[in-house]
Scaffold this active site. Structure first.
Site, PDB file in Angstrom:
ATOM      1  N   LYS A  13       9.243 -43.537  15.259  1.00 35.40           N
ATOM      2  CA  LYS A  13       8.590 -43.939  16.429  1.00 35.40           C
ATOM      3  C   LYS A  13       8.030 -42.629  17.394  1.00 35.40           C
ATOM      4  CE  LYS A  13       7.707 -48.143  17.246  1.00 35.40           C
ATOM      5  NZ  LYS A  13       6.598 -48.996  16.732  1.00 35.40           N
ATOM      6  N   THR A  58      10.883 -48.794  12.732  1.00 33.77           N
ATOM      7  CA  THR A  58      10.393 -47.734  14.049  1.00 33.77           C
ATOM      8  C   THR A  58      10.661 -48.552  14.970  1.00 33.77           C
ATOM      9  OG1 THR A  58       8.110 -48.343  13.620  1.00 33.77           O
ATOM     10  CG2 THR A  58       8.800 -46.737  12.348  1.00 33.77           C
ATOM     11  N   ARG A 175      -6.725  -4.583  34.419  1.00 32.01           N
ATOM     12  CA  ARG A 175      -7.258  -5.870  34.357  1.00 32.01           C
ATOM     13  C   ARG A 175      -6.251  -6.650  34.748  1.00 32.01           C
ATOM     14  NH1 ARG A 175      -6.637  -7.425  27.967  1.00 32.01           N
ATOM     15  NH2 ARG A 175      -4.074  -7.172  27.658  1.00 32.01           N
ATOM     16  N   GLN A 218       0.967  -8.689  23.571  1.00 35.62           N
ATOM     17  CA  GLN A 218       1.992  -8.806  22.671  1.00 35.62           C
ATOM     18  C   GLN A 218       3.031  -7.596  23.190  1.00 35.62           C
ATOM     19  OE1 GLN A 218      -1.169  -8.135  21.932  1.00 35.62           O
ATOM     20  NE2 GLN A 218      -1.839  -8.578  19.867  1.00 35.62           N
ATOM     21  N   HIS A 246      -8.847 -15.376  29.578  1.00 41.40           N
ATOM     22  CA  HIS A 246      -9.627 -14.129  29.887  1.00 41.40           C
ATOM     23  C   HIS A 246     -10.289 -14.111  31.209  1.00 41.40           C
ATOM     24  CE1 HIS A 246      -9.192 -12.434  25.949  1.00 41.40           C
ATOM     25  NE2 HIS A 246      -9.578 -13.503  25.420  1.00 41.40           N
TER      26      HIS A 246
END
Length: 297
Positions: A13, A58, A175, A218, A246
């Site tokens: 469920k 379930t 940035r 990264q 971005h």
């Protein structure tokens, strides 16, 4: 006639919304979870013969989820461990399963006299997650969070990448770096204060994100993972799925205005999607528990 055999399977469920109010004093506590229960085991007869003798309904799983909340939640990991141990102990043909939870945060409303005892407002951008899996004698707990939106307004750049005739992105040493973090970490044992550990891992992830100059998302993920694995030997692996949020500098020169990294356009798509796993040396790099996750983590 083609002979077939039953492969991997599970059922249960999904998305049981459980809200538990602790009201043993005038100052109430609220725990809000979205819980999924799925069982694995000897279900061949259900599939091939229509014999439901081993098919725990379930609806029974749903009722168990709510009944177990009566005794309190504690932490989502502890609550899921209780559910998993119940189903694998109660039905001898259930050899394992997957129990998952999302926990939503509620904060006390600031009333006339400070924090209100029983009025709350949904708080926090992120959702806490937990998954318990049992496979025979092995139990694995994977904790995490999703939608933790973070941003650095400087101390981030992206340079030195390969360029070809399709490359138009200009290099920059200053940035905005922003992402919405989904992170999951796999514990190597279950005797843990899960609430305390979750809070500290969250703190370390944020500290790792903010600490040093970022040469790429990264690179920042490595900083975040290193901070967690260095402080928590009970964690063997941490995985990230992080879409770039971005922010592009708007060209204001047509209006006779300069824009020294002050006004940005926040784009929602398309976006870079950075995913990575970091493991403690010697840990299992292909642990079976990850098979149950849709997507990277």
């Amino acid at each position: 006639m083609t002979n077939i055999i039953l492969g991997k399977n599970q059922y249960g469920k999904a998305e049981n919304r459980v809200v538990r109010i602790t009201r043993d004093t005038d100052r109430h506590e609220i725990e809000d979870l979205n819980v999924t229960s799925q069982l694995r085991g000897d279900f061949a007869a259900v599939h091939f013969e229509g014999d439901n003798a081993h098919c725990v309904a379930t609806d029974t799983q749903k009722n168990t989820v709510f009944a177990f909340a009566k005794d309190g939640i504690g932490s989502p990991e502890e609550y899921l461990l209780r559910l998993g141990r119940h189903f694998t102990g109660e039905f001898d043909w259930v050899t394992g399963g997957r129990w998952a939870a999302e926990q939503y945060t509620w904060l006390r409303i600031q009333g006339d006299n400070g924090e209100h005892d029983h009025a709350f407002v949904r708080g926090g951008t992120e959702t806490r997650t937990a998954i318990v899996q049992i496979d025979g004698d092995e139990t694995t707990v994977t904790a995490g969070l999703q939608d933790l939106t973070v941003l650095k307004s400087t101390q981030s750049g992206f340079v030195g990448y390969p360029r070809d005739k399709y490359t138009t992105l200009p290099e920059t040493e200053d940035r905005i770096l922003a992402t919405s973090v989904t992170a999951r970490w796999r514990y190597n044992r279950t005797d843990i204060d899960f609430n305390e550990t979750f809070a500290d891992v969250r703190r370390l992830l944020l500290a790792g994100f903010s600490r040093n100059y970022s040469y790429a998302l990264q690179h920042t993920l490595k900083e975040m993972a290193e901070a967690v694995l260095a402080e928590h030997p009970e964690i063997d692996e941490i995985r990230f799925s992080t879409p770039n949020k971005h922010h592009f500098v708007v060209d204001l020169s047509p209006f006779g205005l300069e824009n020294p990294n002050e006004v940005f356009y926040a784009a929602d798509r398309p976006y870079g999607l950075i995913e990575a796993s970091f493991l403690r040396e010697g840990a299992d790099a292909d642990h079976w528990s990850w098979d149950a996750f849709a997507g990277f983590c």
